[in-house]
Design a protein around this motif. Structure first.
Motif, PDB file in Angstrom:
ATOM      1  N   VAL A 289       0.849  -1.191   0.000  1.00 28.07           N
ATOM      2  CA  VAL A 289       0.000   0.000   0.000  1.00 28.07           C
ATOM      3  C   VAL A 289       0.885   1.240   0.000  1.00 28.07           C
ATOM      4  O   VAL A 289       1.894   1.286   0.714  1.00 28.07           O
ATOM      5  CB  VAL A 289      -0.925   0.032   1.238  1.00 28.07           C
ATOM      6  N   VAL A 290       0.511   2.235  -0.789  1.00 28.45           N
ATOM      7  CA  VAL A 290       1.153   3.547  -0.764  1.00 28.45           C
ATOM      8  C   VAL A 290       0.105   4.553  -0.301  1.00 28.45           C
ATOM      9  O   VAL A 290      -0.951   4.692  -0.924  1.00 28.45           O
ATOM     10  CB  VAL A 290       1.696   3.939  -2.150  1.00 28.45           C
ATOM     11  N   VAL A 291       0.384   5.234   0.808  1.00 26.13           N
ATOM     12  CA  VAL A 291      -0.509   6.265   1.345  1.00 26.13           C
ATOM     13  C   VAL A 291       0.005   7.620   0.886  1.00 26.13           C
ATOM     14  O   VAL A 291       1.189   7.926   1.029  1.00 26.13           O
ATOM     15  CB  VAL A 291      -0.563   6.211   2.879  1.00 26.13           C
ATOM     16  N   THR A 292      -0.891   8.434   0.333  1.00 27.94           N
ATOM     17  CA  THR A 292      -0.463   9.705  -0.239  1.00 27.94           C
ATOM     18  C   THR A 292      -1.464  10.817   0.063  1.00 27.94           C
ATOM     19  O   THR A 292      -2.665  10.566   0.174  1.00 27.94           O
ATOM     20  CB  THR A 292      -0.291   9.587  -1.767  1.00 27.94           C
TER      21      THR A 292
ATOM     22  N   HIS B 146      -6.739  12.713   3.191  1.00 26.88           N
ATOM     23  CA  HIS B 146      -7.177  14.070   2.892  1.00 26.88           C
ATOM     24  C   HIS B 146      -7.503  14.824   4.179  1.00 26.88           C
ATOM     25  O   HIS B 146      -8.143  14.281   5.080  1.00 26.88           O
ATOM     26  CB  HIS B 146      -8.424  14.043   2.004  1.00 26.88           C
ATOM     27  N   HIS B 147      -7.098  16.104   4.233  1.00 28.72           N
ATOM     28  CA  HIS B 147      -7.315  16.931   5.424  1.00 28.72           C
ATOM     29  C   HIS B 147      -8.474  17.902   5.239  1.00 28.72           C
ATOM     30  O   HIS B 147      -8.722  18.737   6.110  1.00 28.72           O
ATOM     31  CB  HIS B 147      -6.039  17.691   5.763  1.00 28.72           C
ATOM     32  N   ALA B 148      -9.184  17.803   4.132  1.00 22.44           N
ATOM     33  CA  ALA B 148     -10.356  18.622   3.834  1.00 22.44           C
ATOM     34  C   ALA B 148     -11.105  17.916   2.702  1.00 22.44           C
ATOM     35  O   ALA B 148     -10.541  17.024   2.045  1.00 22.44           O
ATOM     36  CB  ALA B 148      -9.945  20.042   3.410  1.00 22.44           C
ATOM     37  N   PRO B 149     -12.377  18.269   2.447  1.00 21.54           N
ATOM     38  CA  PRO B 149     -13.114  17.643   1.339  1.00 21.54           C
ATOM     39  C   PRO B 149     -12.629  18.188  -0.005  1.00 21.54           C
ATOM     40  O   PRO B 149     -13.154  19.178  -0.512  1.00 21.54           O
ATOM     41  CB  PRO B 149     -14.573  18.025   1.625  1.00 21.54           C
TER      42      PRO B 149
ATOM     43  N   ALA C  68      -9.557  12.735   6.868  1.00 22.32           N
ATOM     44  CA  ALA C  68      -8.989  12.862   8.210  1.00 22.32           C
ATOM     45  C   ALA C  68      -9.363  14.198   8.838  1.00 22.32           C
ATOM     46  O   ALA C  68      -8.494  14.996   9.223  1.00 22.32           O
ATOM     47  CB  ALA C  68      -7.473  12.680   8.156  1.00 22.32           C
ATOM     48  N   TYR C  69     -10.659  14.452   8.921  1.00 22.79           N
ATOM     49  CA  TYR C  69     -11.191  15.618   9.602  1.00 22.79           C
ATOM     50  C   TYR C  69     -12.502  15.199  10.257  1.00 22.79           C
ATOM     51  O   TYR C  69     -12.979  14.078  10.039  1.00 22.79           O
ATOM     52  CB  TYR C  69     -11.385  16.807   8.654  1.00 22.79           C
ATOM     53  N   ASP C  70     -13.063  16.059  11.090  1.00 26.27           N
ATOM     54  CA  ASP C  70     -14.137  15.609  11.972  1.00 26.27           C
ATOM     55  C   ASP C  70     -15.522  15.922  11.424  1.00 26.27           C
ATOM     56  O   ASP C  70     -15.792  17.056  11.019  1.00 26.27           O
ATOM     57  CB  ASP C  70     -13.971  16.261  13.351  1.00 26.27           C
TER      58      ASP C  70
END
Length: 416
Positions: free
Chosen positions: A101-104, A127-130, A200-202
């Motif tokens: 797996v490569v996480v990017t 991702h840190h935002a949509p 990866a945000y709430d």
């Protein structure tokens, strides 16, 4: 993973969780941020360019603060900056280790996707935002709340313009790997392959738009976890104990046109309110005489070096920051109201989200006056109850990172 601390630190938490589960993990981080992996005991390889030096460059400063012509010229200069280094470094790692797996992140997916394809590895986005096509949110465009068709059209235009500008360089890489040329933007190809893109945000701060929070784009919350917050230096702890909780003002990784002038305006604003302040210059260098003026005994004190947000923010009254996703998460976890003074990228988006949930205010304008800053601090302080409500509503950071690790594990084949 490339970018600033806010981009890379969530990946370091995910890498640490996978490492603790017994997986062979290698973190590829910018050379100035490799300690984020080593602090967790995760093997790390320098990847690409020094992102602090990049953000301090004249081209970035023009792109953040210059005229329209300056910004267009800057975009042209920056478009391919670091591409050769990132391709070289990640290619060496991928073809040496041949990962499952490569996480990017989104800034590196055009490098990561063809390299992963060349060794038949799965791709997982972080991702840190949509930042995929949807009907509601436009992080980075400076606009939300537009009619759904307009929002979708803006996304389509953005993705196709970006692909037109970058397809030649990606297809050059693909040809060197013996892969056929790509004819569509990366997001479409990842969707066709069924790639998971972890959000990866709430959800309490950013409810998922249609098409998110399913199997393809699950919202997990802001990532966090071990190690525990670093204790504050005894001298700083004593300063905090000696008076009321201060206002924290952090420049983060964002380049400021005149850091010393900004510091002067900050000082004037908080003193007009009768408050103390801690100022974190972040990736901005201050003159030595300025640091001495705002030293350990001053009511407005400049912090030197990195101070753990998790340890410091709960001891502050209001946090003024640039609106990066990582700092936004840290402020929410501390239950403190925020003033967001955005500079670029998705920062205005997070400022608006904090306003909408009643946990902060956004300071608009490129060069706020001391009176505007003082008014914003007072307005944010009045939202302390909203900030505490959001603190209680957030997904536990360790549960978020565990869910993200589960999703990565789901892409590992049982047998190669």
């Amino acid at each position: 993973m490339s970018g600033t601390r806010g981009d890379v630190q969530p990946a370091s938490h995910l890498a640490a969780e996978l490492h603790s589960r017994g997986h062979d993990v290698v973190a590829a981080f910018p050379p100035n941020l490799t300690s984020l992996a080593t602090d967790h005991g995760v093997p790390v390889e320098p990847f690409g360019y020094d992102t602090r030096a990049h953000l301090a460059s004249a081209a970035v400063r023009r792109g953040s603060h210059g005229s329209v012509i300056d910004r267009v010229r800057s975009a042209g200069e920056l478009w391919n900056l670091g591409w050769a280094e990132m391709t070289r470094d990640l290619s060496a790692i991928v073809h040496r280790d041949r990962p499952d797996v490569v996480v990017t992140g989104i800034t590196t997916e055009q490098v990561a996707a063809p390299l992963a394809e060349s060794v038949r590895a799965a791709v997982v986005g972080l991702h840190h935002a949509p930042v995929r096509t949807n009907d509601v949110h436009l992080p980075g465009f400076g606009a939300d709340g537009l009619p759904a068709p307009v929002t979708r059209a803006a996304w389509s235009a953005y993705e196709n313009v970006l692909w037109t500008a970058t397809r030649r360089r990606e297809n050059t890489v693909r040809a060197g790997l013996g892969l056929p040329s790509a004819r569509r933007p990366v997001p479409y190809r990842l969707a066709d392959s069924g790639a998971v893109e972890i959000q990866a945000y709430d959800p309490a701060l950013c409810p998922p738009p249609a098409g998110f929070d399913g199997d393809r784009r699950p919202l997990v919350g802001f990532l966090g976890g071990a190690p525990a917050p670093s204790p504050l230096h005894s001298e700083l702890a004593a300063w905090l104990d000696a008076g009321d909780p201060p206002v924290h003002i952090g420049f983060g990784s964002m380049p400021l046109r005149a850091a010393e002038r900004s510091l002067g305006r900050v000082s004037e604003a908080v003193r007009s309110l009768g408050l103390r302040a801690l100022v974190a210059p972040g990736w901005n260098d201050l003159d030595r005489d300025v640091e001495q003026e705002f030293g350990p005994d001053a009511d407005v004190r400049v912090l030197s070096g990195h101070v753990d947000h998790a340890a410091l923010f709960p001891r502050c009254s209001v946090v003024v920051h640039h609106g990066g996703a990582g700092t936004t998460a840290a402020v929410l976890r501390a239950g403190r109201p925020a003033v967001v003074r955005p500079v670029s990228a998705d920062q205005p988006f997070w400022g608006r989200r904090l306003e909408d949930v009643g946990a902060g205010v956004m300071l608009r304008g490129d060069d706020p006056t001391p009176s505007a800053l003082a008014s914003a601090i007072e307005a944010a302080a009045a939202r302390s109850d909203g900030a505490r409500r959001m603190q209680d509503a957030l997904v536990d950071p360790e549960r978020a990172v565990a869910r993200a690790a589960d999703l990565v594990e789901s892409r590992i084949p049982v047998a190669r």
